[in-house]
Design a protein around this motif. Structure first.
Motif, short mmCIF file in Angstrom:
data_model
loop_
_atom_site.label_atom_id
_atom_site.label_comp_id
_atom_site.label_asym_id
_atom_site.label_seq_id
_atom_site.Cartn_x
_atom_site.Cartn_y
_atom_site.Cartn_z
N ASP A 134 1.81 1.70 2.05
CA ASP A 134 0.66 1.21 0.73
C ASP A 134 1.27 0.20 0.10
O ASP A 134 2.18 0.69 -0.61
N HIS A 136 0.38 -0.27 -3.03
CA HIS A 136 0.59 -0.06 -4.60
C HIS A 136 1.74 1.45 -4.58
O HIS A 136 1.70 1.95 -5.70
N CYS A 347 -5.73 5.07 -7.53
CA CYS A 347 -4.15 5.41 -8.16
C CYS A 347 -3.98 4.48 -9.38
O CYS A 347 -2.99 4.53 -9.79
N CYS A 407 -8.91 8.27 -2.40
CA CYS A 407 -9.13 6.84 -2.70
C CYS A 407 -10.16 6.58 -2.84
O CYS A 407 -10.80 5.35 -3.77
N CYS A 410 -12.06 2.67 -4.12
CA CYS A 410 -11.09 1.80 -4.22
C CYS A 410 -11.18 0.93 -2.81
O CYS A 410 -10.96 -0.44 -2.79
N ASN A 429 -7.94 -1.48 -8.21
CA ASN A 429 -6.88 -2.57 -8.36
C ASN A 429 -7.18 -3.80 -7.72
O ASN A 429 -6.39 -4.96 -7.81
S1 SF4 Z 1 -6.39 4.42 -4.34
FE1 SF4 Z 1 -6.70 2.16 -3.42
S2 SF4 Z 1 -4.76 1.35 -3.86
FE2 SF4 Z 1 -4.40 3.41 -4.42
S3 SF4 Z 1 -3.61 4.22 -2.44
FE3 SF4 Z 1 -5.74 4.48 -2.33
S4 SF4 Z 1 -6.48 2.65 -1.31
FE4 SF4 Z 1 -4.40 2.09 -1.92
#
Ligand code: SF4
Length: 466
Positions: A134, A136, A347, A407, A410, A429
């Motif tokens: 991932d 991020h 995240c 998530c 997102c 993000n």
């Molecule tokens: S919240 Fe979004 S950026 Fe963060 S791990 Fe999950 S999918 Fe990836």
């Protein structure tokens, strides 16, 4: 040995074989985080080659990307609605059991977004190398770890060898000085940095965030900053560990305990760039002049101060396409534009500090008619804390939808999506085309701006509420 950067120290300590002109380095991996979406294919490769996971004790699995956030689906009262997600969840359960990997499954109180749970459990520690399928994964750099995202094929390599082939990145100092003004958050700071250096500005580099502003940030805020390093094109982002880091980690279940804790802190104190260390690139940021920020286009570098107007740029096809998708034109003012959806989570901004900030605005107020406010904690631990502190009740009283962790919005792969053409103000993000659902139009902001916008039903400045 000459003066070294923080990155150089962590890299060298993990170099099994240095790189040459013809071959990348072999880098040892301390912690491999996995989830249900990018691991199935890698496990299949292991099975086809009759290999085991080399270090299951350095591998940790959770479920977050495609998992539902509706309680009945999470806890099995009703089936998971998205078929692909249900399959991935079952597959990870079976793979983790077969390969002896620790899994925080759907019912586990420690489950949550991979980049939220590892720090809160104390698995993420200074000086580590951490990888995950991932982008991020850069989040963990907030602890002085070298952490970056890898592809599915590389997930398989790490499973089999606990090592990774890597070209050594260059170093980039992001020097930030000055006090953030009220209403201006770590999210606004990182959006400003991305706008300043561009979405490719960090390509091939590891960013080190330095200076008095960074030192004054909490760990939750540092994680927000490092999380979005990838959006500037960087391989990773790092912050040298300090007392704030040690305070955060002390007593966490997987952090060193007793005498081991003291020894670890002594080691971690050496993890900083030497005073005369040289960086390959640098930028100086004056944080004291920053405003709350908002994106207007389809990458996080298309960003502007909340109170400003969309820049007018001619002869730029990327700009034209982005504004066409967003339904905006150059010169338009963003404040006051109506929105359909507000998402607080991910995240980047799904931690307790983010929810606390949002609750400060939502307390005693109502979400505007016609606006959907979805608040999704980054982990079940964050969820419980928010409920114990009364934040969840504030959200529900305001009319928000309060969910289980994941998530969520997102990315549009778990059932939580934004409709085509709808405007979504989001604390996540990425504002890429279709990221939150086909045709969805995403505007990235801080939790404060998101909460203010939910109350007004239009893009609003959180400083109006102070
Ligand atoms: S919240 Fe979004 S950026 Fe963060 S791990 Fe999950 S999918 Fe990836």
């Amino acid at each position: 040995m000459g003066a070294r950067t923080l990155f150089d120290k962590v890299w060298t300590a993990h170099e099994v074989v240095p790189e040459t002109a013809d071959t990348p380095a072999v880098l040892y991996v301390d912690l491999h985080l996995i989830h249900e979406v990018t691991s199935p294919q890698a496990f299949s490769v292991l099975k086809s080659l009759d290999l085991r996971v080399r270090r299951p004790d350095r591998t940790l699995a959770t479920m977050d990307h495609s998992t539902p956030t509706v309680s009945d689906q999470v806890f099995g009262k009703i089936p998971i609605k998205v078929d692909a997600a249900a399959k991935q969840v079952r597959q990870l359960e079976s793979n983790a059991a077969e390969f002896g990997v620790e899994l925080f499954d759907m019912r586990d109180a420690r489950r949550g977004i991979v980049h939220v749970i590892s720090p809160e459990l104390g698995c993420t520690q200074p000086g580590m190398t951490i990888v995950c399928g991932d982008s991020h994964t850069s989040t963990h750099g907030a602890f002085g770890a070298l952490a970056f995202g890898i592809g599915t094929t590389e997930v398989g390599h790490v499973f089999a060898t606990q090592c990774l082939l890597q070209r050594k990145p260059k170093t980039f100092a992001v020097n930030v000085e000055g006090e953030l003004r009220p209403g201006v958050t770590a999210k606004d700071l990182i959006l400003h940095i991305i706008g300043r250096i561009g979405v490719s500005g960090g390509t091939g580099h590891v960013l080190e965030y330095r200076g008095s502003t960074i030192r004054a940030l909490s760990m939750d805020e540092r994680m927000t900053i490092c999380n979005m390093s990838i959006e500037a094109g960087a391989r990773a982002g790092m912050v040298a560990p300090d007392e704030t880091t040690f305070e955060y980690l002390k007593g966490k279940p997987r952090a060193p305990q007793g005498a081991e804790w003291n020894a670890a802190v002594a080691r971690w104190r050496a993890l900083c760039s030497d005073p005369d260390a040289r960086f390959d690139a640098s930028v100086d940021i004056d944080a004291s002049t920053l405003e709350p920020m908002i994106t207007y286009g389809t990458n996080p570098g298309m960003v502007m101060p909340l109170g400003g107007a969309i820049p007018e740029i001619t002869g730029n096809a990327v700009y034209d396409k982005a504004l066409g998708y967003m339904g905006f034109h150059g010169g338009e003012v963003m404040l006051g534009k109506p929105v359909d959806v507000v998402f607080i989570g991910s995240c980047t901004n799904g931690r307790l500090a983010d929810l606390t900030a949002a609750a400060g605005i939502l307390k005693g107020r109502k979400v505007a008619a016609g606006v959907k406010l979805l608040i999704v904690p980054g982990s079940q631990q964050v969820k419980r804390a928010a409920e114990e502190l009364g934040l969840a009740q504030i959200f529900k009283d305001a009319g928000a939808d309060w969910r289980e962790s994941g998530c969520s919005m997102c990315l549009g792969m778990n059932g939580d999506t934004v409709g085509a053409g709808q405007y979504s103000v989001s604390t996540s993000n990425r504002n890429f085309e279709g990221r939150q659902g086909v045709g969805a139009r995403t505007l990235l902001v801080s939790p404060l701006t998101a909460a203010a916008t939910a109350v007004r039903g239009r893009i609003a400045d959180p400083r109006e509420f102070s």
